[in-house]
Design a protein around this motif. Structure first.
Motif, PDB file in Angstrom:
ATOM      1  N   SER A   1      -0.168  -9.805   8.378  1.00  0.00           N
ATOM      2  CA  SER A   1      -0.399  -8.395   8.033  1.00  0.00           C
ATOM      3  C   SER A   1       0.171  -7.491   9.107  1.00  0.00           C
ATOM      4  O   SER A   1       0.325  -7.895  10.252  1.00  0.00           O
ATOM      5  CB  SER A   1      -1.900  -8.118   7.895  1.00  0.00           C
ATOM      6  OG  SER A   1      -2.448  -8.874   6.852  1.00  0.00           O
TER       7      SER A   1
ATOM      8  N   SER B   1       0.861  -1.179   0.000  1.00  0.00           N
ATOM      9  CA  SER B   1       0.000   0.000   0.000  1.00  0.00           C
ATOM     10  C   SER B   1       0.894   1.225   0.000  1.00  0.00           C
ATOM     11  O   SER B   1       1.705   1.408   0.920  1.00  0.00           O
ATOM     12  CB  SER B   1      -0.902  -0.013   1.239  1.00  0.00           C
ATOM     13  OG  SER B   1      -1.694   1.142   1.272  1.00  0.00           O
TER      14      SER B   1
ATOM     15  N   SER C   1      -4.677  -0.023   4.588  1.00  0.00           N
ATOM     16  CA  SER C   1      -4.988  -1.372   4.125  1.00  0.00           C
ATOM     17  C   SER C   1      -5.388  -2.214   5.319  1.00  0.00           C
ATOM     18  O   SER C   1      -4.725  -2.204   6.349  1.00  0.00           O
ATOM     19  CB  SER C   1      -3.772  -1.983   3.430  1.00  0.00           C
ATOM     20  OG  SER C   1      -4.114  -3.240   2.901  1.00  0.00           O
TER      21      SER C   1
ATOM     22  N   HIS D   1       0.989  -6.851   3.560  1.00  0.00           N
ATOM     23  CA  HIS D   1       0.362  -8.174   3.674  1.00  0.00           C
ATOM     24  C   HIS D   1       1.204  -9.211   2.933  1.00  0.00           C
ATOM     25  O   HIS D   1       1.634  -8.968   1.805  1.00  0.00           O
ATOM     26  CB  HIS D   1      -1.040  -8.201   3.048  1.00  0.00           C
ATOM     27  CG  HIS D   1      -1.993  -7.209   3.597  1.00  0.00           C
ATOM     28  ND1 HIS D   1      -2.535  -7.293   4.852  1.00  0.00           N
ATOM     29  CD2 HIS D   1      -2.512  -6.089   3.048  1.00  0.00           C
ATOM     30  CE1 HIS D   1      -3.351  -6.279   5.053  1.00  0.00           C
ATOM     31  NE2 HIS D   1      -3.352  -5.526   3.972  1.00  0.00           N
TER      32      HIS D   1
ATOM     33  N   THR E   1      -7.400  -6.152   6.133  1.00  0.00           N
ATOM     34  CA  THR E   1      -8.170  -7.322   5.728  1.00  0.00           C
ATOM     35  C   THR E   1      -8.858  -7.871   6.971  1.00  0.00           C
ATOM     36  O   THR E   1      -8.422  -7.658   8.086  1.00  0.00           O
ATOM     37  CB  THR E   1      -7.290  -8.411   5.095  1.00  0.00           C
ATOM     38  OG1 THR E   1      -6.250  -8.751   6.003  1.00  0.00           O
ATOM     39  CG2 THR E   1      -6.700  -7.961   3.780  1.00  0.00           C
TER      40      THR E   1
END
Length: 171
Positions: A69, A45, A80, A51, A82
């Protein structure tokens, strides 16, 4: 007409180079079963590697994903994040268990309590289920910032919930 004569080579870093760029421990299956192999995926990112995905395969089929991550540093333009549900949706689409046009797989119900072993130590997690697959978040990793998400089909769940952290040199 102008012709662009610049070289068009794209270089994909090796697993080891990616792990060294990461510079911290990476979540892996503690003991992958015979025949399983992984491909190491990466997501950056704003130029920051945030990640790492170990995509485990067996006989040409995606059977599990273990993602490590870390937070994007303050000041980056793009964040970012998840979640178990987003990882589960991606896994379902990439393993041909769900139509890839489905952006977020509906869960089978609310998350249920479970546990993941990290270096043999039970870690409580919430398990998300959808279409015969599961995903769980380990919210904190020892001695480093970040988290891990493990995702797999229910048939492989017991195998993929036994994790370890490995240094970059292990790759």
């Amino acid at each position: 007409m102008f012709r662009d004569t610049r070289p068009r080579s794209i270089r994909i870093p090796t697993h080891r180079e990616t792990a060294e760029e990461w510079g911290e421990q990476i979540a892996v299956l503690r003991a992958a079963p015979p025949g399983w192999f992984f491909l190491l995926g990466r997501l950056s990112s704003d130029g920051y590697l945030c990640h790492l995905d170990l995509n485990y395969h067996l006989d040409g089929e995606l059977v599990a994903v273990v993602q490590t991550s870390r937070p994007v540093p303050a000041g980056h333009r793009v964040g970012s994040l998840t979640t178990p549900q987003s990882q589960l949706s991606t896994f379902l689409a990439n393993s041909d268990r769900l139509d890839p046009r489905t952006h977020l797989a509906p869960l089978d119900g609310p998350p249920t309590p479970g546990e993941v072993l990290l270096h043999g130590v039970p870690t409580p997690v919430e398990v998300h289920d959808s279409h015969g697959c599961r995903s769980a978040l380990i919210p904190r990793l020892p001695s480093q910032q970040g988290y891990a998400i493990v995702t797999a089909g229910a048939t492989h769940w017991a195998t993929v919930t036994d994790l370890a952290l490995r240094p970059p040199a292990a790759f």
